[in-house]
Write a protein that holds these residues in place. Structure first.
Motif, PDB file in Angstrom:
ATOM      1  N   UNK A  75       0.834  -1.196   0.000  1.00 55.31           N
ATOM      2  CA  UNK A  75       0.000   0.000   0.000  1.00 55.31           C
ATOM      3  C   UNK A  75       0.874   1.254   0.000  1.00 55.31           C
ATOM      4  N   UNK A  76       0.664   2.123  -0.980  1.00 57.33           N
ATOM      5  CA  UNK A  76       1.402   3.383  -1.058  1.00 57.33           C
ATOM      6  C   UNK A  76       0.510   4.524  -0.590  1.00 57.33           C
ATOM      7  N   UNK A  77       1.053   5.396   0.240  1.00 62.13           N
ATOM      8  CA  UNK A  77       0.305   6.548   0.739  1.00 62.13           C
ATOM      9  C   UNK A  77       1.144   7.811   0.583  1.00 62.13           C
ATOM     10  N   UNK A  78       0.456   8.923   0.355  1.00 59.86           N
ATOM     11  CA  UNK A  78       1.135  10.213   0.352  1.00 59.86           C
ATOM     12  C   UNK A  78       1.674  10.497   1.758  1.00 59.86           C
ATOM     13  N   UNK A  79       2.769  11.217   1.813  1.00 58.51           N
ATOM     14  CA  UNK A  79       3.348  11.623   3.096  1.00 58.51           C
ATOM     15  C   UNK A  79       3.741  13.094   2.987  1.00 58.51           C
ATOM     16  N   UNK A 133      -4.173  -3.721   9.277  1.00 60.95           N
ATOM     17  CA  UNK A 133      -4.351  -4.917   8.461  1.00 60.95           C
ATOM     18  C   UNK A 133      -3.056  -5.712   8.308  1.00 60.95           C
ATOM     19  N   UNK A 134      -1.929  -5.114   8.679  1.00 63.26           N
ATOM     20  CA  UNK A 134      -0.646  -5.798   8.567  1.00 63.26           C
ATOM     21  C   UNK A 134      -0.076  -5.809   7.161  1.00 63.26           C
ATOM     22  N   UNK A 135      -0.523  -4.894   6.311  1.00 60.13           N
ATOM     23  CA  UNK A 135      -0.018  -4.838   4.937  1.00 60.13           C
ATOM     24  C   UNK A 135       1.261  -4.005   4.861  1.00 60.13           C
ATOM     25  N   UNK A 136       2.140  -4.315   3.909  1.00 60.32           N
ATOM     26  CA  UNK A 136       3.349  -3.504   3.717  1.00 60.32           C
ATOM     27  C   UNK A 136       2.978  -2.074   3.340  1.00 60.32           C
ATOM     28  N   UNK A 137       3.660  -1.098   3.920  1.00 61.46           N
ATOM     29  CA  UNK A 137       3.357   0.317   3.720  1.00 61.46           C
ATOM     30  C   UNK A 137       4.515   1.017   3.039  1.00 61.46           C
ATOM     31  N   UNK A 138       4.210   1.736   1.957  1.00 61.46           N
ATOM     32  CA  UNK A 138       5.206   2.485   1.196  1.00 61.46           C
ATOM     33  C   UNK A 138       4.838   3.967   1.245  1.00 61.46           C
ATOM     34  N   UNK A 139       5.788   4.823   1.584  1.00 61.21           N
ATOM     35  CA  UNK A 139       5.553   6.262   1.630  1.00 61.21           C
ATOM     36  C   UNK A 139       5.882   6.919   0.288  1.00 61.21           C
ATOM     37  N   UNK A 140       5.022   7.852  -0.120  1.00 63.88           N
ATOM     38  CA  UNK A 140       5.273   8.678  -1.296  1.00 63.88           C
ATOM     39  C   UNK A 140       5.478  10.108  -0.801  1.00 63.88           C
ATOM     40  N   UNK A 141       6.731  10.537  -0.632  1.00 65.15           N
ATOM     41  CA  UNK A 141       7.002  11.861  -0.048  1.00 65.15           C
ATOM     42  C   UNK A 141       6.402  12.990  -0.871  1.00 65.15           C
ATOM     43  N   UNK A 142       5.816  13.952  -0.164  1.00 62.44           N
ATOM     44  CA  UNK A 142       5.235  15.142  -0.794  1.00 62.44           C
ATOM     45  C   UNK A 142       5.889  16.358  -0.157  1.00 62.44           C
ATOM     46  N   UNK A 151       5.507   9.270  -8.895  1.00 61.72           N
ATOM     47  CA  UNK A 151       5.047   7.895  -9.034  1.00 61.72           C
ATOM     48  C   UNK A 151       5.905   6.969  -8.175  1.00 61.72           C
ATOM     49  N   UNK A 152       5.338   5.866  -7.703  1.00 61.44           N
ATOM     50  CA  UNK A 152       6.125   4.934  -6.882  1.00 61.44           C
ATOM     51  C   UNK A 152       7.350   4.442  -7.631  1.00 61.44           C
ATOM     52  N   UNK A 172      -1.083  15.206 -13.812  1.00 62.54           N
ATOM     53  CA  UNK A 172      -0.512  14.468 -12.691  1.00 62.54           C
ATOM     54  C   UNK A 172      -1.353  13.241 -12.342  1.00 62.54           C
ATOM     55  N   UNK A 173      -2.672  13.396 -12.365  1.00 64.34           N
ATOM     56  CA  UNK A 173      -3.545  12.254 -12.075  1.00 64.34           C
ATOM     57  C   UNK A 173      -3.484  11.230 -13.201  1.00 64.34           C
ATOM     58  N   UNK A 174      -3.348  11.695 -14.443  1.00 66.08           N
ATOM     59  CA  UNK A 174      -3.242  10.763 -15.576  1.00 66.08           C
ATOM     60  C   UNK A 174      -2.016   9.869 -15.417  1.00 66.08           C
TER      61      UNK A 174
END
Length: 407
Positions: free
Chosen positions: A131-135, A148-157, A167-168, A192-194
């Motif tokens: 799971x990637x989340x904005x940070x 949920x115990x899922x792997x977490x990936x940060x997307x620095x902002x 993008x990841x 950016x969303x595209x």
């Protein structure tokens, strides 16, 4: 022998957003008020609304409640997926008429606000999904992933990319995107969303798009829905809410869109929608019917007009607040397409130091940016969802803030 949920246990001890805000932030406010009882406090920490419900909504709620008091008109359980009239109104009056997006009512699931859907939607996917989340980001995205115990990936902002992530750079399966963003208040362009949609389609990833603040967008050509972006129905789930645009924070009505076209590895069109329907019926038995009738009124022509006045009121608050902050020399983001103003701390102060100074010199209470993630360090989030008179007084108090603090 029963044992505790270790993932839940690890989130205890003032590690969640709610615990931090209500214990650390509020604890500091109470201590300050005790020492300075004459100081007026301006609570801009919470994303709670303050204006009354629109008149059209009130009438609909009263009518619905009266019908429940009539034996002949009484109704009990709604359709578990939501009132059919409300689901149709979301498709027709919101997505089709306002955004030129075609959806089917069967693709719409009604929820008790946005948060439960935003967190629980992960149950559609395997536990090994990354799971990637904005940070910085809305903390529930992170907390739900950890629970949920899922792997977490940060997307620095960061400031230099206007708080829109790149993008990841590594493999991810689920991507949380929130625009207009909470906490930074910024928006993402169509281009950016595209790029994220193209990434998701090419990697068979899924975007979970938080569109709670979409009604606050004022700039032209900024998408209000991820489905305004080509190909998004094949890779994105969108979640919206009546909370902010209609002051429904206490009524709790939101929606979740799972397009039939959305597919991932091992699925066919419509399968994820069907699976969410099963999960929905197991763990959720529907939103309060009275509240749903209020939401139907929101989407009427008159209701939307009244709600736009609500949104405009909060945006005017945000504009005044940002203008007042910038007049002191502080650098701000947001407050244009969002009710949140993201303020950069001066002179290298930490988020908590800036919080303390704002409270001490102006009585303004925000949320330290570091609470939203490591990339939020050095910032403060302020909410303009309060009363206009308080915003105006707070702006006057801002003149008392010295920009060169003693460290």
């Amino acid at each position: 022998m029963a044992t505790k949920n270790l993932a839940l246990s690890q989130l205890s001890g003032e590690k969640t957003y709610t615990e931090i805000v209500f214990k650390q932030v509020w604890g500091k406010v109470e201590a300050y008020q005790s020492a300075h009882p004459q100081q007026k406090i301006f609570l801009m920490a919470f994303g709670d609304t303050t204006q009354p419900l629109p008149p059209t909504v009130v009438r609909a709620l009263v009518d619905a409640a009266n019908r429940l008091g009539d034996r002949e008109a009484y109704t009990g359980y709604e359709d578990v997926t939501g009132n059919p009239e409300l689901r149709q109104a979301i498709c027709t009056n919101y997505y089709q008429k306002k955004l030129s997006i075609e959806l089917e009512p069967s693709e719409v699931f009604i929820s008790d606000g946005a948060q439960s859907a935003l967190v629980n939607i992960q149950e559609l996917f395997d536990l090994d999904n990354r799971v990637a989340v904005q940070n910085p980001t809305y903390p529930s995205f992170v907390e739900g992933t950890l629970l949920a115990g899922r792997p977490l990936i940060n997307l620095p902002c960061h400031e230099n990319n206007n708080f829109v992530p790149k993008l990841p750079s590594e493999k991810v399966d689920l991507i949380y995107l929130c625009f207009p963003n909470n906490p930074t208040g910024v928006v993402a362009t169509r281009k950016q969303l595209q790029a994220f949609v193209d990434y998701a389609r090419s990697h068979q990833a899924v975007i979970i798009f938080d569109a709670v603040y979409s009604e606050f967008i004022t700039l032209p050509n900024i998408p209000r829905s991820i489905y305004e972006v080509e190909g998004a129905k094949e890779c994105a789930i969108e979640i919206g809410s009546f909370s902010k645009m209609a002051n429904f924070t206490g009524l709790r009505v939101g929606w979740c869109i799972i397009p039939d076209a959305l597919t991932i590895k091992g699925t066919v069109p419509g399968e994820l929608n069907h699976l969410w329907g099963i999960r929905h019926s197991i763990k959720f038995w529907g939103t309060a019917n009275v509240a749903q009738h209020g939401a139907i009124a929101v989407l009427s022509e008159l209701g939307q007009s009244e709600c736009q006045k609500v949104v405009s009121y909060y945006l005017q608050n945000a504009g005044l607040l940002r203008e007042g902050l910038e007049a002191t020399g502080l650098k701000c983001f947001g407050g244009i397409n969002s009710p949140f103003v993201w303020v950069k701390a001066p002179q290298g102060l930490s988020s908590w130091q800036f919080f303390d100074k704002m409270l001490q010199f102006s009585g303004i209470v925000g949320v330290p940016g570091c609470v939203f993630g490591s990339s939020g360090e050095g910032f403060l989030r302020l909410s303009a969802l309060g009363q206009r008179e308080d915003i105006n007084i707070a702006i006057e108090n801002l003149r008392c803030i010295p920009l060169k603090y003693e460290k």
